[in-house]
Write an enzyme that holds these catalytic residues in place. Structure first.
Site, PDB file in Angstrom:
ATOM      1  N   HIS A 142       0.811  -1.332  -0.005  1.00 44.10           N
ATOM      2  CA  HIS A 142       0.131  -0.093  -0.125  1.00 44.10           C
ATOM      3  C   HIS A 142       0.872   1.314   0.046  1.00 44.10           C
ATOM      4  CE1 HIS A 142      -2.952  -2.649   1.087  1.00 44.10           C
ATOM      5  NE2 HIS A 142      -2.376  -3.207   1.886  1.00 44.10           N
ATOM      6  N   GLU A 169       4.179  -9.170   4.319  1.00 46.31           N
ATOM      7  CA  GLU A 169       3.647  -8.251   5.431  1.00 46.31           C
ATOM      8  C   GLU A 169       2.608  -8.918   6.113  1.00 46.31           C
ATOM      9  OE1 GLU A 169       4.742  -5.274   6.497  1.00 46.31           O
ATOM     10  OE2 GLU A 169       2.946  -4.391   7.244  1.00 46.31           O
ATOM     11  N   HIS A 220      -3.674   2.278   8.871  1.00 49.75           N
ATOM     12  CA  HIS A 220      -3.279   2.541  10.212  1.00 49.75           C
ATOM     13  C   HIS A 220      -2.376   3.869  10.566  1.00 49.75           C
ATOM     14  CE1 HIS A 220      -4.781  -1.639  10.240  1.00 49.75           C
ATOM     15  NE2 HIS A 220      -3.504  -2.095  10.279  1.00 49.75           N
ATOM     16  N   ASN A 259       4.640 -11.082   9.193  1.00 48.69           N
ATOM     17  CA  ASN A 259       3.321 -10.683   9.899  1.00 48.69           C
ATOM     18  C   ASN A 259       3.431 -11.633  11.479  1.00 48.69           C
ATOM     19  OD1 ASN A 259       0.253 -10.373   9.593  1.00 48.69           O
ATOM     20  ND2 ASN A 259       0.616 -12.511  10.150  1.00 48.69           N
ATOM     21  N   CYS A 312      -6.050  -1.867  13.372  1.00 44.13           N
ATOM     22  CA  CYS A 312      -7.531  -1.951  12.889  1.00 44.13           C
ATOM     23  C   CYS A 312      -8.243  -1.226  13.902  1.00 44.13           C
ATOM     24  CB  CYS A 312      -7.948  -3.545  12.699  1.00 44.13           C
ATOM     25  SG  CYS A 312      -7.235  -4.413  11.327  1.00 44.13           S
ATOM     26  N   GLN A 349       9.990  -5.224   8.849  1.00 44.25           N
ATOM     27  CA  GLN A 349      10.378  -5.464   7.332  1.00 44.25           C
ATOM     28  C   GLN A 349      11.929  -5.045   7.043  1.00 44.25           C
ATOM     29  OE1 GLN A 349       9.067  -6.532   4.781  1.00 44.25           O
ATOM     30  NE2 GLN A 349       6.797  -6.720   4.841  1.00 44.25           N
ATOM     31  N   HIS A 401      -7.582  -8.823   3.542  1.00 42.19           N
ATOM     32  CA  HIS A 401      -6.576  -8.649   2.482  1.00 42.19           C
ATOM     33  C   HIS A 401      -7.127  -8.729   0.921  1.00 42.19           C
ATOM     34  CE1 HIS A 401      -2.683  -7.409   0.850  1.00 42.19           C
ATOM     35  NE2 HIS A 401      -3.192  -8.249  -0.245  1.00 42.19           N
ATOM     36  N   SER A 437       1.729  -0.277  -5.596  1.00 44.67           N
ATOM     37  CA  SER A 437       0.767  -0.501  -4.374  1.00 44.67           C
ATOM     38  C   SER A 437       0.278  -1.968  -4.558  1.00 44.67           C
ATOM     39  CB  SER A 437      -0.232   0.429  -4.498  1.00 44.67           C
ATOM     40  OG  SER A 437      -1.089   0.434  -3.378  1.00 44.67           O
ATOM     41  N   ASP A 484      -0.061  -4.298  14.691  1.00 47.77           N
ATOM     42  CA  ASP A 484      -0.890  -3.639  13.365  1.00 47.77           C
ATOM     43  C   ASP A 484      -2.477  -4.308  13.343  1.00 47.77           C
ATOM     44  OD1 ASP A 484      -1.421  -4.127  10.652  1.00 47.77           O
ATOM     45  OD2 ASP A 484       0.627  -3.506  10.072  1.00 47.77           O
ATOM     46  N   ASN A 485      -2.237  -5.641  13.013  1.00 46.59           N
ATOM     47  CA  ASN A 485      -3.637  -6.195  12.783  1.00 46.59           C
ATOM     48  C   ASN A 485      -4.575  -5.911  13.792  1.00 46.59           C
ATOM     49  OD1 ASN A 485      -1.342  -7.399  11.486  1.00 46.59           O
ATOM     50  ND2 ASN A 485      -2.483  -9.657  11.146  1.00 46.59           N
ATOM     51  N   SER A 491      -5.709   1.639  -2.352  1.00 43.61           N
ATOM     52  CA  SER A 491      -5.167   1.970  -1.115  1.00 43.61           C
ATOM     53  C   SER A 491      -3.997   3.171  -1.327  1.00 43.61           C
ATOM     54  CB  SER A 491      -4.443   0.809  -0.650  1.00 43.61           C
ATOM     55  OG  SER A 491      -3.341   0.121  -1.387  1.00 43.61           O
ATOM     56  N   SER A 540       5.443  -2.498  12.463  1.00 45.81           N
ATOM     57  CA  SER A 540       5.321  -3.419  11.199  1.00 45.81           C
ATOM     58  C   SER A 540       6.610  -3.221  10.261  1.00 45.81           C
ATOM     59  CB  SER A 540       4.380  -3.225  10.644  1.00 45.81           C
ATOM     60  OG  SER A 540       3.104  -3.317  11.290  1.00 45.81           O
ATOM     61  N   LYS A 577       4.235  -7.523  14.984  1.00 48.90           N
ATOM     62  CA  LYS A 577       3.395  -7.083  13.863  1.00 48.90           C
ATOM     63  C   LYS A 577       2.135  -7.571  14.135  1.00 48.90           C
ATOM     64  CE  LYS A 577       1.737  -6.854   9.527  1.00 48.90           C
ATOM     65  NZ  LYS A 577       0.204  -7.152   9.400  1.00 48.90           N
ATOM     66  N   ASP A 609       3.347  -7.446   0.176  1.00 45.62           N
ATOM     67  CA  ASP A 609       2.153  -7.408   1.240  1.00 45.62           C
ATOM     68  C   ASP A 609       0.904  -8.220   0.443  1.00 45.62           C
ATOM     69  OD1 ASP A 609       0.143  -6.986   2.370  1.00 45.62           O
ATOM     70  OD2 ASP A 609       0.478  -4.555   2.813  1.00 45.62           O
TER      71      ASP A 609
HETATM   72  P1  NAI Z   1      -6.129 -14.623  11.616  1.00 44.19           P
HETATM   73  O1  NAI Z   1      -5.996 -15.971  11.002  1.00 44.19           O
HETATM   74  O2  NAI Z   1      -5.715 -14.106  12.956  1.00 44.19           O
HETATM   75  O3  NAI Z   1      -7.821 -14.299  11.961  1.00 44.19           O
HETATM   76  C1  NAI Z   1      -8.952 -14.816  11.064  1.00 44.19           C
HETATM   77  C2  NAI Z   1      -9.988 -15.550  11.696  1.00 44.19           C
HETATM   78  O4  NAI Z   1     -11.136 -15.604  10.911  1.00 44.19           O
HETATM   79  C3  NAI Z   1      -9.587 -16.824  12.370  1.00 44.19           C
HETATM   80  O5  NAI Z   1      -9.731 -16.783  13.729  1.00 44.19           O
HETATM   81  C4  NAI Z   1     -10.565 -17.791  11.718  1.00 44.19           C
HETATM   82  O6  NAI Z   1     -11.064 -18.856  12.401  1.00 44.19           O
HETATM   83  C5  NAI Z   1     -11.740 -16.698  11.120  1.00 44.19           C
HETATM   84  N1  NAI Z   1     -12.455 -17.341  10.197  1.00 44.19           N
HETATM   85  C6  NAI Z   1     -11.887 -18.060   8.860  1.00 44.19           C
HETATM   86  N2  NAI Z   1     -13.093 -18.530   8.352  1.00 44.19           N
HETATM   87  C7  NAI Z   1     -14.167 -17.917   8.887  1.00 44.19           C
HETATM   88  C8  NAI Z   1     -15.514 -17.984   8.554  1.00 44.19           C
HETATM   89  N3  NAI Z   1     -15.990 -18.956   7.566  1.00 44.19           N
HETATM   90  N4  NAI Z   1     -16.629 -17.286   9.388  1.00 44.19           N
HETATM   91  C9  NAI Z   1     -16.063 -16.890  10.594  1.00 44.19           C
HETATM   92  N5  NAI Z   1     -14.771 -16.764  11.195  1.00 44.19           N
HETATM   93  C10 NAI Z   1     -13.762 -17.246  10.074  1.00 44.19           C
HETATM   94  O7  NAI Z   1      -6.155 -13.513  10.497  1.00 44.19           O
HETATM   95  P2  NAI Z   1      -5.755 -11.845  10.715  1.00 44.19           P
HETATM   96  O8  NAI Z   1      -4.361 -11.522  11.116  1.00 44.19           O
HETATM   97  O9  NAI Z   1      -6.733 -11.423  11.694  1.00 44.19           O
HETATM   98  O10 NAI Z   1      -6.053 -11.367   9.241  1.00 44.19           O
HETATM   99  C11 NAI Z   1      -7.013 -11.346   8.550  1.00 44.19           C
HETATM  100  C12 NAI Z   1      -7.155 -10.591   7.356  1.00 44.19           C
HETATM  101  O11 NAI Z   1      -6.693  -9.370   7.490  1.00 44.19           O
HETATM  102  C13 NAI Z   1      -5.760 -11.440   6.436  1.00 44.19           C
HETATM  103  O12 NAI Z   1      -6.438 -11.311   5.023  1.00 44.19           O
HETATM  104  C14 NAI Z   1      -4.928 -10.320   6.526  1.00 44.19           C
HETATM  105  O13 NAI Z   1      -3.915 -10.648   5.585  1.00 44.19           O
HETATM  106  C15 NAI Z   1      -5.630  -9.127   6.634  1.00 44.19           C
HETATM  107  N6  NAI Z   1      -5.126  -8.028   7.096  1.00 44.19           N
HETATM  108  C16 NAI Z   1      -5.658  -6.691   6.846  1.00 44.19           C
HETATM  109  C17 NAI Z   1      -5.242  -5.412   7.542  1.00 44.19           C
HETATM  110  C18 NAI Z   1      -5.672  -4.342   7.025  1.00 44.19           C
HETATM  111  O14 NAI Z   1      -5.166  -3.235   7.579  1.00 44.19           O
HETATM  112  N7  NAI Z   1      -6.808  -4.242   6.287  1.00 44.19           N
HETATM  113  C19 NAI Z   1      -4.136  -5.619   8.613  1.00 44.19           C
HETATM  114  C20 NAI Z   1      -3.582  -6.869   8.954  1.00 44.19           C
HETATM  115  C21 NAI Z   1      -4.000  -8.145   8.200  1.00 44.19           C
END
Ligand code: NAI
Length: 462
Positions: free
Chosen positions: A53, A188, A383, A213, A227, A395, A333, A76, A222-223, A81, A391, A218, A128
């Site tokens: 991003h 990332e 963020h 990650n 958020c 990196q 993501h 990006s 960050d996550n 983003s 984070s 991180k 990322d």
């Molecule tokens: P995580 O693996 O810690 O959490 C995902 C959760 O979703 C898990 O607990 C899992 O059991 C649950 N899950 C999976 N399928 C499901 C379903 N059908 N119904 C209900 N729950 C379900 O992953 P994390 O770190 O929380 O990341 C989640 C996403 O966010 C990833 O795609 C990651 O790359 C992205 N991300 C986005 C950020 C942003 O700034 N927008 C920052 C960091 C990560």
């Protein structure tokens, strides 16, 4: 000299630079690395392709990589983003960057291609979500006459295939050459890391990778705390809707889900959670959130947010059941968490950039944010700097590690050692006025750690 960047408006560079000056005061980890390594330049000779991003915080990361001796080209990793003033500031500073907020999918893959075009080709990837890695590996597979592995959405698959075909025609053998000269990749995010472990499992990871990650500093910051600030920021900037009193459902209670639920609860919404993992479901319940099935609550909620990193979470049958003017968005993501493609034939009214109102057959309308792409970066600015400093310090350390000690690594996925994780945290304490207690030699011996750390065993979960 021919112009080697694509940005929306280069005259935004001044504004970007001013915001970068502010960001630097909030990114102590990155600034400490500049002070520590600015002279020795451990990244000298590294030619880094960045796909992440293109925000103000990322601009600060890029300038840190450059200060440490690297050559950098940047795209990006998401079509919505980019902060155009950040991209302009980086372009004006002489770093080739290819990123415009609201670029098309075709441009996304074309810009990624352009970020590989160093005279001698790149030797490092900073990724990322894994698009830069995927592009090169898919292209090399195509050159070897193999089928390309599946990518997130069918719409995107066609675009990627077209871009790969274009590059193969222009420069035969290019992808294989690129793949073979990459020393390593640092990744990332959760979704990109998942791709890397899959590649390794299939015996298709051709270079070492560092999973940034899963540094504690991180994903547990960050996550989660990122958020916690940026989810509600995105919803507010998109809709200006009153959050207090509304009912929201957060799908997924991993790190991003925890931060997202806290974000909405902090704004006064009544929050429900869906989960597939019993541990995370129990955590949600004990944090005070009702754990529900989406089907059971979808017709009563005002805000629906996906955070799972999984696909088909909000399906067309859910959307048909939603309340009039309910808000729907994703902070995971990729955009495949919500079946946006199933809404194609409905009536869309664009309210403003990255905000659409969609009329369902029942007459109910849904407010869809960023077409289902991660809304904290699409509708707001991602963020805040401070958490991104943690984070991005990881990196930079990962890039130094792979570039200077790559030979010590197999073609596997690694995480940074705990002493570096603790270093990243330590670099951020002063800014928040935190004072660290020193263990006495006796205390350290009693709990079985060295007085200077690491302070926890590998199996500790924080
Ligand atoms: P995580 O693996 O810690 O959490 C995902 C959760 O979703 C898990 O607990 C899992 O059991 C649950 N899950 C999976 N399928 C499901 C379903 N059908 N119904 C209900 N729950 C379900 O992953 P994390 O770190 O929380 O990341 C989640 C996403 O966010 C990833 O795609 C990651 O790359 C992205 N991300 C986005 C950020 C942003 O700034 N927008 C920052 C960091 C990560």
């Amino acid at each position: 000299m021919t112009q080697d960047y694509i940005v929306k408006d280069i005259s935004l560079a001044d504004y970007g630079r001013k915001e970068l000056d502010i960001a630097e005061t909030e990114m102590p980890g990155l600034m400490a690395l500049r002070a520590e390594f600015g002279e020795s330049k451990p990244l000298k000779g590294a030619r880094i392709v960045g796909s992440l991003h293109m925000t103000i915080q990322t601009a600060c990361l890029i300038e840190t990589l450059v200060a440490l001796g690297a050559d950098v080209r940047w795209a990006s990793c998401n079509i919505f983003s980019t902060q155009d003033h950040a991209a302009a500031a980086i372009a004006a500073a002489g770093v080739p960057v290819f990123a415009i907020k609201g670029q098309s999918l075709e441009e996304h893959w074309d810009y990624l291609d352009k970020s590989f075009l160093f005279d001698e080709g790149p030797n490092m990837i900073l990724d990322d979500g894994g698009d830069a890695t995927l592009y090169i590996l898919l292209g090399a597979r195509a050159e070897a006459g193999e089928d390309i592995i599946p990518v997130p959405t069918s719409e995107e698959e066609a675009v990627i295939k077209a871009q790969i075909a274009k590059r193969m025609e222009a420069s035969p053998g290019w992808f294989t050459k690129m793949r073979d000269q990459i020393v390593g990749v640092s990744e990332e995010t959760t979704t990109g890391v998942h791709r890397l472990y899959e590649l390794h499992k299939q015996g298709q990871l051709p270079f070492p990778a560092i999973n940034v990650n899963d540094s504690v500093t991180k994903s547990k910051f960050d996550n989660k705390y990122g958020c916690k600030e940026s989810l509600v920021d995105g919803i507010r900037r998109a809709t200006d809707v009153m959050m207090a009193g509304k009912v929201a459902v957060v799908c997924g209670y991993g790190d991003v889900g925890k931060g997202s639920a806290a974000s909405l609860a902090g704004a006064g919404a009544r929050v429900k959670v869906t989960e597939a993992d019993p541990i995370c479901a129990l955590q949600a319940a004990m944090d005070g959130f009702e754990v529900v099935l989406l089907e059971d609550v979808i017709s009563d909620v005002d805000i629906v947010i996906t955070t799972t990193g999984n696909k088909d979470i909000v399906r067309i049958e859910h959307m048909r059941a939603m309340k009039d003017m309910a808000i729907l968005g994703n902070i995971g993501h990729f955009d495949n968490e919500i079946q946006v493609a199933a809404l194609k034939n409905h009536k869309w009214t664009n309210i403003k950039d990255q905000v659409d109102m969609i009329e369902m057959p029942s007459g109910n309308r849904i407010i869809l944010l960023s077409e289902g792409r991660l809304l904290n970066l699409g509708n707001a600015t991602g963020h805040p700097s401070f958490v991104m400093s943690a984070s991005f310090t990881n990196q930079v350390l990962a890039q130094i590690e792979l570039w200077t000690r790559g030979d010590n690594y197999e073609n596997q996925v690694y995480i940074l050692p705990k002493h570096l994780d603790e270093k990243v945290a330590a670099l951020h304490l002063e800014k928040v006025g935190a004072k660290l207690t020193k263990l006495t030699a006796e205390q350290a011996a009693y709990i079985g750690v060295a007085p200077e750390g690491p302070y926890k065993p590998e199996h500790y979960r924080y």
